[in-house]
Design a protein around this motif. Structure first.
Motif, PDB file in Angstrom:
ATOM      1  N   VAL A 107       0.842  -1.199   0.000  1.00  0.00           N
ATOM      2  CA  VAL A 107       0.000   0.000   0.000  1.00  0.00           C
ATOM      3  C   VAL A 107       0.873   1.244   0.000  1.00  0.00           C
ATOM      4  CG1 VAL A 107      -1.806   1.263   1.220  1.00  0.00           C
ATOM      5  CG2 VAL A 107      -1.847  -1.237   1.179  1.00  0.00           C
ATOM      6  N   TYR A 108       1.931   1.240   0.816  1.00  0.00           N
ATOM      7  CA  TYR A 108       2.832   2.392   0.876  1.00  0.00           C
ATOM      8  C   TYR A 108       3.561   2.584  -0.450  1.00  0.00           C
ATOM      9  CZ  TYR A 108       6.757   5.360   2.220  1.00  0.00           C
ATOM     10  OH  TYR A 108       7.688   6.360   2.289  1.00  0.00           O
ATOM     11  N   GLU A 109       4.026   1.503  -1.051  1.00  0.00           N
ATOM     12  CA  GLU A 109       4.726   1.608  -2.341  1.00  0.00           C
ATOM     13  C   GLU A 109       3.792   2.159  -3.416  1.00  0.00           C
ATOM     14  OE1 GLU A 109       7.897   1.214  -2.897  1.00  0.00           O
ATOM     15  OE2 GLU A 109       8.226   0.729  -0.768  1.00  0.00           O
ATOM     16  N   MET A 110       2.538   1.711  -3.403  1.00  0.00           N
ATOM     17  CA  MET A 110       1.568   2.228  -4.374  1.00  0.00           C
ATOM     18  C   MET A 110       1.320   3.712  -4.130  1.00  0.00           C
ATOM     19  SD  MET A 110      -0.409   1.872  -6.955  1.00  0.00           S
ATOM     20  CE  MET A 110      -0.493   0.090  -7.206  1.00  0.00           C
ATOM     21  N   ALA A 111       1.178   4.098  -2.854  1.00  0.00           N
ATOM     22  CA  ALA A 111       0.940   5.508  -2.523  1.00  0.00           C
ATOM     23  C   ALA A 111       2.100   6.384  -2.965  1.00  0.00           C
ATOM     24  CB  ALA A 111       0.681   5.653  -1.022  1.00  0.00           C
ATOM     25  N   ARG A 112       3.339   5.921  -2.736  1.00  0.00           N
ATOM     26  CA  ARG A 112       4.522   6.672  -3.175  1.00  0.00           C
ATOM     27  C   ARG A 112       4.544   6.826  -4.686  1.00  0.00           C
ATOM     28  NH1 ARG A 112       9.245   6.988  -0.309  1.00  0.00           N
ATOM     29  NH2 ARG A 112       9.910   8.129  -2.180  1.00  0.00           N
ATOM     30  N   GLN A 113       4.218   5.755  -5.414  1.00  0.00           N
ATOM     31  CA  GLN A 113       4.214   5.812  -6.876  1.00  0.00           C
ATOM     32  C   GLN A 113       3.148   6.795  -7.374  1.00  0.00           C
ATOM     33  OE1 GLN A 113       6.321   4.188  -9.249  1.00  0.00           O
ATOM     34  NE2 GLN A 113       5.281   5.762 -10.457  1.00  0.00           N
ATOM     35  N   LEU A 114       1.977   6.745  -6.770  1.00  0.00           N
ATOM     36  CA  LEU A 114       0.906   7.652  -7.175  1.00  0.00           C
ATOM     37  C   LEU A 114       1.258   9.102  -6.851  1.00  0.00           C
ATOM     38  CD1 LEU A 114      -2.154   5.526  -5.998  1.00  0.00           C
ATOM     39  CD2 LEU A 114      -1.530   6.027  -8.367  1.00  0.00           C
ATOM     40  N   GLU A 115       1.893   9.307  -5.707  1.00  0.00           N
ATOM     41  CA  GLU A 115       2.329  10.656  -5.340  1.00  0.00           C
ATOM     42  C   GLU A 115       3.329  11.193  -6.345  1.00  0.00           C
ATOM     43  OE1 GLU A 115       3.632  12.780  -1.197  1.00  0.00           O
ATOM     44  OE2 GLU A 115       4.839  11.066  -1.849  1.00  0.00           O
ATOM     45  N   GLN A 116       4.236  10.337  -6.791  1.00  0.00           N
ATOM     46  CA  GLN A 116       5.217  10.738  -7.791  1.00  0.00           C
ATOM     47  C   GLN A 116       4.540  11.036  -9.134  1.00  0.00           C
ATOM     48  OE1 GLN A 116       8.631  11.184  -7.224  1.00  0.00           O
ATOM     49  NE2 GLN A 116       8.500  12.125  -9.255  1.00  0.00           N
TER      50      GLN A 116
END
Length: 372
Positions: A351-360
């Motif tokens: 979930v955190y990795e997905m959130a970081r990717q979406l933020e980027q």
């Protein structure tokens, strides 16, 4: 005196002479040219000879021309070709039997349907489709019960734009007799595309088919035929579904509502579909829970956004939770910002990795949070 040896590789202006004014016409081009002429301009002897030619386009256009004539002489030539020609000749002939009236064509069609070569029977089915006659539909529905798949496929393709209610029985015959899943899916697509009310009962029955691809195609076609008028019946169907079957119905509902532009924000429709989605959130099959996220993120209504948040917060599977986050941002759900903020607090995991990717992606402009 030195002897000179000619090797043939010496420079020269030209090693051959070509008449630039000449033009060679291939048999294929000749056949195409003949096809635009009035059928009476070609002698019957030439047409009969052309039916037996080794070149496909010659046979094709000669059969087409005889079909356009549609007289007794043309029928006799085609009958002889069906009885005495080789398989390519018989197939080319059978493809254009629809140029005659049903009563003139039926004896030839019966000959062609008894042919041992499936290519001839396949061509005959195309002719039956083009006849658009009630007896032709009835004959196809009966014959296709015991045919090979290629011949059944010819009927599905040949009826793809046929809105005659009699065509439904032919496609029903294919659906009940075929073992080819892809062909059955194509038949369902044709039933939905042709918008024939008589097909609704058949398509509804196939929603209960155990194969997921059939269930998806049947649901999609059923929604194309009924639009949003029978969503309550769909709700009743989903009550008895779970797992992969429920996933396919949800996918079909989302896709149909999207490209058919159902106004799901209407209160009476929301009251039907949201309970379907809420119930599916508790399904044990994780792909079903993923399938729910798409329509919830796509529907522009506070109740849908609230249910999407519920789906995210109650989800225990990290992969599903990350997918819900991905969908909420990419489909511009009003719940997306809150879910993204929550995902960034996790500090580890999918979930955190997905959130970081979406933020980027948002920072780079790959995704734009523009609400409509």
């Amino acid at each position: 005196m030195t002897t000179m040896t000619i090797t043939g590789r010496e420079p020269c202006l030209s090693n051959s002479y070509t008449e630039k004014s000449t033009w060679r016409l291939s048999l294929r081009n000749l056949a195409s040219k003949l096809s635009i002429l009035p059928p009476e301009s070609i002698s019957l002897e030439a047409a009969a000879t052309g039916l037996h030619h080794k070149e496909y386009y010659v046979r094709y256009n000669m059969a087409k021309m005889l079909s356009r004539r549609g007289d007794r002489d043309a029928r006799l030539i085609m009958e002889k070709a069906l009885k005495k020609g080789n398989p390519p000749t018989r197939a080319s002939t059978a493809r254009f039997l629809h140029g005659f009236s049903w009563y003139a064509a039926e004896p030839l069609i019966q000959i062609a349907l008894q042919d041992m070569d499936p290519r001839v029977r396949e061509a005959t089915v195309y002719s039956l489709c083009n006849l658009h006659h009630s007896s032709a539909y009835k004959l196809m529905a009966e014959v296709l019960k015991n045919e090979v798949e290629d011949v059944r496929a010819a009927a599905v393709w040949g009826l793809r734009h046929d809105r005659d209610s009699a065509a439904v029985a032919v496609l029903e015959s294919v659906l009940s007799s075929s073992k080819d899943v892809r062909l059955r899916v194509k038949a369902l697509e044709v039933l939905g595309m042709n918008d024939i009310p008589e097909a609704i009962v058949i398509v509804r029955r196939l929603i209960d088919d155990p194969h997921p691809d059939i269930k998806y195609a049947a649901t999609l076609s059923w929604l194309e035929l009924t639009e949003d008028r029978q969503l309550e019946k769909l709700a009743n169907i989903t009550e008895n579904l779970s797992g992969e079957g429920l996933e396919q119905v949800l996918r079909a509902l989302f896709h149909a509502a999207n490209y058919m532009k159902f106004d799901i924000t209407q209160t009476e429709i929301l009251d039907v579909v949201l309970p379907i989605f809420e119930s599916a959130l508790n399904d044990d099959y994780k792909k079903t829970r993923i399938a729910v996220a798409w329509p919830l993120a796509w529907i522009r209504h506070p109740r849908a956004a609230a249910l999407l948040k519920q789906a995210y917060y109650q989800e225990q599977d990290a992969e599903v939770k990350a997918h819900i986050l991905y969908v909420s941002i990419n489909l511009l759900s009003k719940a997306g910002d809150e879910l993204l903020a929550d995902g960034l607090t996790k500090r580890h995991g999918e979930v955190y990795e997905m959130a970081r990717q979406l933020e980027q992606d948002l920072a780079d402009g790959t995704i734009r949070r523009v609400y409509y």
